[in-house]
Design a protein around this motif. Structure first.
Motif, PDB file in Angstrom:
ATOM      1  N   VAL A 115      50.232  10.646  54.251  1.00 57.36           N
ATOM      2  CA  VAL A 115      50.619  11.383  55.246  1.00 57.36           C
ATOM      3  C   VAL A 115      52.468  11.370  55.664  1.00 57.36           C
ATOM      4  CG1 VAL A 115      48.257  11.373  56.807  1.00 57.36           C
ATOM      5  CG2 VAL A 115      49.576   9.551  56.496  1.00 57.36           C
ATOM      6  N   GLN A 116      52.862  11.659  56.772  1.00 57.79           N
ATOM      7  CA  GLN A 116      54.066  11.016  57.307  1.00 57.79           C
ATOM      8  C   GLN A 116      54.039  11.097  58.914  1.00 57.79           C
ATOM      9  OE1 GLN A 116      58.101  13.042  56.097  1.00 57.79           O
ATOM     10  NE2 GLN A 116      57.745  14.263  57.550  1.00 57.79           N
ATOM     11  N   LEU A 117      53.816   9.870  59.087  1.00 61.25           N
ATOM     12  CA  LEU A 117      53.863   9.361  60.805  1.00 61.25           C
ATOM     13  C   LEU A 117      55.218   9.313  61.594  1.00 61.25           C
ATOM     14  CD1 LEU A 117      51.008   9.231  59.527  1.00 61.25           C
ATOM     15  CD2 LEU A 117      51.000   7.916  61.473  1.00 61.25           C
ATOM     16  N   GLY A 118      55.519   9.990  62.085  1.00 58.43           N
ATOM     17  CA  GLY A 118      56.438  10.009  63.158  1.00 58.43           C
ATOM     18  C   GLY A 118      56.246   9.444  64.584  1.00 58.43           C
ATOM     19  N   THR A 119      55.553   9.600  65.708  1.00 59.19           N
ATOM     20  CA  THR A 119      55.031   9.457  66.495  1.00 59.19           C
ATOM     21  C   THR A 119      54.877   8.345  66.260  1.00 59.19           C
ATOM     22  OG1 THR A 119      55.225  12.047  68.049  1.00 59.19           O
ATOM     23  CG2 THR A 119      54.348  10.622  69.166  1.00 59.19           C
ATOM     24  N   ARG A 120      53.663   8.306  65.690  1.00 61.88           N
ATOM     25  CA  ARG A 120      53.331   6.611  66.026  1.00 61.88           C
ATOM     26  C   ARG A 120      54.235   5.457  65.623  1.00 61.88           C
ATOM     27  NH1 ARG A 120      49.909   2.815  67.893  1.00 61.88           N
ATOM     28  NH2 ARG A 120      52.246   2.058  68.098  1.00 61.88           N
ATOM     29  N   PHE A 121      54.923   5.480  65.043  1.00 67.88           N
ATOM     30  CA  PHE A 121      56.049   4.744  64.556  1.00 67.88           C
ATOM     31  C   PHE A 121      57.415   4.739  65.021  1.00 67.88           C
ATOM     32  CE2 PHE A 121      54.495   5.032  60.193  1.00 67.88           C
ATOM     33  CZ  PHE A 121      53.830   4.082  59.706  1.00 67.88           C
ATOM     34  N   LEU A 122      57.502   5.898  66.034  1.00 66.48           N
ATOM     35  CA  LEU A 122      58.212   5.016  67.432  1.00 66.48           C
ATOM     36  C   LEU A 122      57.683   4.176  68.202  1.00 66.48           C
ATOM     37  CD1 LEU A 122      58.651   9.280  68.736  1.00 66.48           C
ATOM     38  CD2 LEU A 122      60.741   8.042  67.622  1.00 66.48           C
ATOM     39  N   ALA A 123      56.690   4.114  68.093  1.00 67.75           N
ATOM     40  CA  ALA A 123      56.056   3.090  69.272  1.00 67.75           C
ATOM     41  C   ALA A 123      56.019   1.654  68.120  1.00 67.75           C
ATOM     42  CB  ALA A 123      54.808   3.487  70.521  1.00 67.75           C
ATOM     43  N   THR A 124      57.181   1.295  67.571  1.00 68.06           N
ATOM     44  CA  THR A 124      57.141   0.042  67.332  1.00 68.06           C
ATOM     45  C   THR A 124      58.487  -0.721  67.635  1.00 68.06           C
ATOM     46  OG1 THR A 124      58.695   1.433  64.717  1.00 68.06           O
ATOM     47  CG2 THR A 124      56.036   0.678  65.736  1.00 68.06           C
ATOM     48  N   PRO A 125      58.445  -2.289  67.796  1.00 70.66           N
ATOM     49  CA  PRO A 125      59.642  -3.082  68.133  1.00 70.66           C
ATOM     50  C   PRO A 125      60.753  -2.574  67.087  1.00 70.66           C
ATOM     51  CG  PRO A 125      57.594  -4.590  68.385  1.00 70.66           C
ATOM     52  CD  PRO A 125      57.181  -2.851  67.070  1.00 70.66           C
ATOM     53  N   GLU A 126      60.529  -2.378  65.794  1.00 71.86           N
ATOM     54  CA  GLU A 126      61.515  -1.899  64.915  1.00 71.86           C
ATOM     55  C   GLU A 126      62.659  -0.624  65.075  1.00 71.86           C
ATOM     56  OE1 GLU A 126      58.830  -4.763  63.183  1.00 71.86           O
ATOM     57  OE2 GLU A 126      58.549  -2.322  63.644  1.00 71.86           O
ATOM     58  N   MET A 127      61.659   0.263  66.037  1.00 69.17           N
ATOM     59  CA  MET A 127      61.989   1.672  65.794  1.00 69.17           C
ATOM     60  C   MET A 127      64.153   1.665  66.954  1.00 69.17           C
ATOM     61  SD  MET A 127      62.988   5.080  64.988  1.00 69.17           S
ATOM     62  CE  MET A 127      63.996   5.844  65.469  1.00 69.17           C
ATOM     63  N   ARG A 128      65.118   1.866  67.089  1.00 66.31           N
ATOM     64  CA  ARG A 128      66.039   1.822  68.330  1.00 66.31           C
ATOM     65  C   ARG A 128      66.151   2.831  68.717  1.00 66.31           C
ATOM     66  NH1 ARG A 128      70.686  -1.200  65.130  1.00 66.31           N
ATOM     67  NH2 ARG A 128      69.610  -3.088  63.918  1.00 66.31           N
ATOM     68  N   ILE A 129      65.123   3.226  69.870  1.00 68.40           N
ATOM     69  CA  ILE A 129      65.066   4.063  70.877  1.00 68.40           C
ATOM     70  C   ILE A 129      65.168   3.245  71.812  1.00 68.40           C
ATOM     71  CG2 ILE A 129      64.765   5.517  69.572  1.00 68.40           C
ATOM     72  CD1 ILE A 129      61.507   5.614  71.103  1.00 68.40           C
ATOM     73  N   ASP A 130      65.062   3.937  73.233  1.00 71.14           N
ATOM     74  CA  ASP A 130      64.760   3.120  74.173  1.00 71.14           C
ATOM     75  C   ASP A 130      63.682   2.585  75.445  1.00 71.14           C
ATOM     76  OD1 ASP A 130      66.916   3.196  77.072  1.00 71.14           O
ATOM     77  OD2 ASP A 130      64.665   3.159  77.732  1.00 71.14           O
ATOM     78  N   GLU A 131      63.213   1.482  75.650  1.00 66.30           N
ATOM     79  CA  GLU A 131      62.046   1.470  75.960  1.00 66.30           C
ATOM     80  C   GLU A 131      61.643   2.310  76.325  1.00 66.30           C
ATOM     81  OE1 GLU A 131      59.081  -1.303  74.895  1.00 66.30           O
ATOM     82  OE2 GLU A 131      60.926  -1.453  74.566  1.00 66.30           O
ATOM     83  N   SER A 132      62.262   3.066  77.185  1.00 62.79           N
ATOM     84  CA  SER A 132      61.146   4.134  78.416  1.00 62.79           C
ATOM     85  C   SER A 132      60.892   5.136  77.734  1.00 62.79           C
ATOM     86  CB  SER A 132      62.276   4.167  79.814  1.00 62.79           C
ATOM     87  OG  SER A 132      63.269   5.037  78.761  1.00 62.79           O
ATOM     88  N   TRP A 133      61.530   5.250  76.798  1.00 65.35           N
ATOM     89  CA  TRP A 133      60.603   6.205  76.075  1.00 65.35           C
ATOM     90  C   TRP A 133      59.361   5.464  74.718  1.00 65.35           C
ATOM     91  CZ3 TRP A 133      64.242   8.929  71.520  1.00 65.35           C
ATOM     92  CH2 TRP A 133      63.454  10.281  70.829  1.00 65.35           C
ATOM     93  N   LYS A 134      58.809   4.626  74.288  1.00 64.96           N
ATOM     94  CA  LYS A 134      58.296   3.868  74.407  1.00 64.96           C
ATOM     95  C   LYS A 134      57.509   3.665  74.848  1.00 64.96           C
ATOM     96  CE  LYS A 134      61.227   1.398  71.019  1.00 64.96           C
ATOM     97  NZ  LYS A 134      61.459   0.000  70.124  1.00 64.96           N
ATOM     98  N   GLN A 135      57.044   3.697  76.478  1.00 64.91           N
ATOM     99  CA  GLN A 135      56.718   3.178  77.424  1.00 64.91           C
ATOM    100  C   GLN A 135      56.192   4.956  77.594  1.00 64.91           C
ATOM    101  OE1 GLN A 135      54.785   0.740  77.819  1.00 64.91           O
ATOM    102  NE2 GLN A 135      56.782  -0.532  77.339  1.00 64.91           N
ATOM    103  N   ARG A 136      56.559   5.707  77.926  1.00 64.13           N
ATOM    104  CA  ARG A 136      56.476   7.179  78.050  1.00 64.13           C
ATOM    105  C   ARG A 136      54.942   7.491  76.330  1.00 64.13           C
ATOM    106  NH1 ARG A 136      59.309  11.962  78.869  1.00 64.13           N
ATOM    107  NH2 ARG A 136      57.241  12.656  80.002  1.00 64.13           N
TER     108      ARG A 136
END
Length: 323
Positions: free
Chosen positions: A189-210
């Motif tokens: 499997v290849q997972l994207g959305t699930r891995f966005l919600a990790t501390p290591e992913m460098r996106i804005d915290e508000s995106w993770k919270q959404r």
């Protein structure tokens, strides 16, 4: 341990791939997934060859394990591709186009080719071009994805692919989804959305919270995206992929009043925002599996959790068979 033949192909311990995230910096995430036994991906879109070389240097300092470099037809950069060939990553993944000549060049450099497909026509062309594995990405996926559901696409591609391994993508965020993909014939499997919600992913915290707070219906296909997104600069097959993202005021305005945006101004603005690590207020690419994401967890821990859940689900499914 959850293992399939694609693990041997990619040199990994568990059949889990973290998806590429275009221009966003996912070096720390990719390294964590690699160290946990899966394989991480790095995107190249809109990045210069020098920027990519710096990311690859950072990744190699964090892990000695194999990784994937992703390229796309929206937009395709010959300079970035040449740099990837020199880097000699374990594999190149590609979506939005099936460029047979690029497959040949990758193979000449000893690099595997993983082709993302969203329909059978593109899968057929990918097999003809010599792809080493197919990533069957359902329309539930975030970012640029197709229109066919994962549960329909994966078995259809498996039936077509023969001995070529198929990796399922789109709508998968827990071990039950992994078990389902294996039951459909996928080898990983290849997972994207699930891995966005990790501390290591460098996106804005508000995106993770959404992602943690929102449901599947919040992840919409972005209408009129071609007005503000980079153009396709390689030939496409079948219906063009369209991005899926969590709805924002920007996306609603783009849907209801596309003429209010000047592509010459808005397109570069989006690229600049994303390259700087932003874009979460414009098009936060996210798939429908957001429905299943309920926490932000370190990537290594997440990989181990996914494996346990998948093994438990597969064992439970065996109980449905009675003599």
């Amino acid at each position: 341990m959850l293992q399939t033949p694609v693990c041997d192909l990619l040199g990994i311990s568990v059949p889990i791939i973290s998806a590429p995230f275009g221009p966003w910096d996912s070096v720390d995430l990719a390294a964590a997934v690699c160290e946990a036994g899966g394989i991480g991906s790095l995107g190249t879109a809109t990045r210069t060859a020098d920027e990519l070389r710096e990311q690859w240097r950072r990744l190699r300092a964090l892990t000695a394990r194999p990784f994937i470099v992703n390229h796309t037809g929206r937009p395709f950069s010959p300079e970035a591709f040449d740099a990837t060939l020199t880097e000699r990553s374990k594999a190149i993944s590609f979506h939005m186009g099936v460029p047979a000549e690029l497959v040949r060049r990758a193979h000449d450099h000893g690099i595997l080719w993983l082709q993302t497909v969203g329909d059978l026509e593109s899968a057929e062309q990918a097999l003809e071009a010599g792809a080493d594995a197919l990533i069957a990405q359902g329309g539930e996926a975030g970012g640029n994805s197709g229109w066919v559901a994962t549960t329909v696409l994966v078995p259809a591609v498996v039936d077509l692919a023969g001995d070529v391994p198929v990796i399922a993508s789109g709508g998968i965020a827990d071990g039950r989804g992994i078990a389902a993909a294996i039951a459909l014939g996928a080898q990983g499997v290849q997972l994207g959305t699930r891995f966005l919600a990790t501390p290591e992913m460098r996106i804005d915290e508000s995106w993770k919270q959404r992602i943690v707070a929102e449901g599947a219906l919040s992840a919409v296909k972005v209408e009129n995206a071609e007005r503000v997104m980079p153009p396709f600069n390689l030939p496409q097959i079948g219906p063009k992929a369209a991005p899926r993202a969590l709805e924002t005021d920007f996306i609603r305005q783009l849907r209801d009043a596309p003429e209010s945006f000047d592509p010459r101004e808005v397109g570069p603005m989006i690229v600049a925002a994303v390259r700087a690590g932003g874009g979460h207020d414009l098009m936060p690419f996210t798939g429908q599996s957001v429905e299943l994401v309920r926490d932000i967890v370190p990537a290594g821990e997440l990989v181990r959790r996914l494996v346990r859940e998948a093994e438990d689900a597969l064992r439970a499914a065996q109980g449905a068979i009675r003599a």
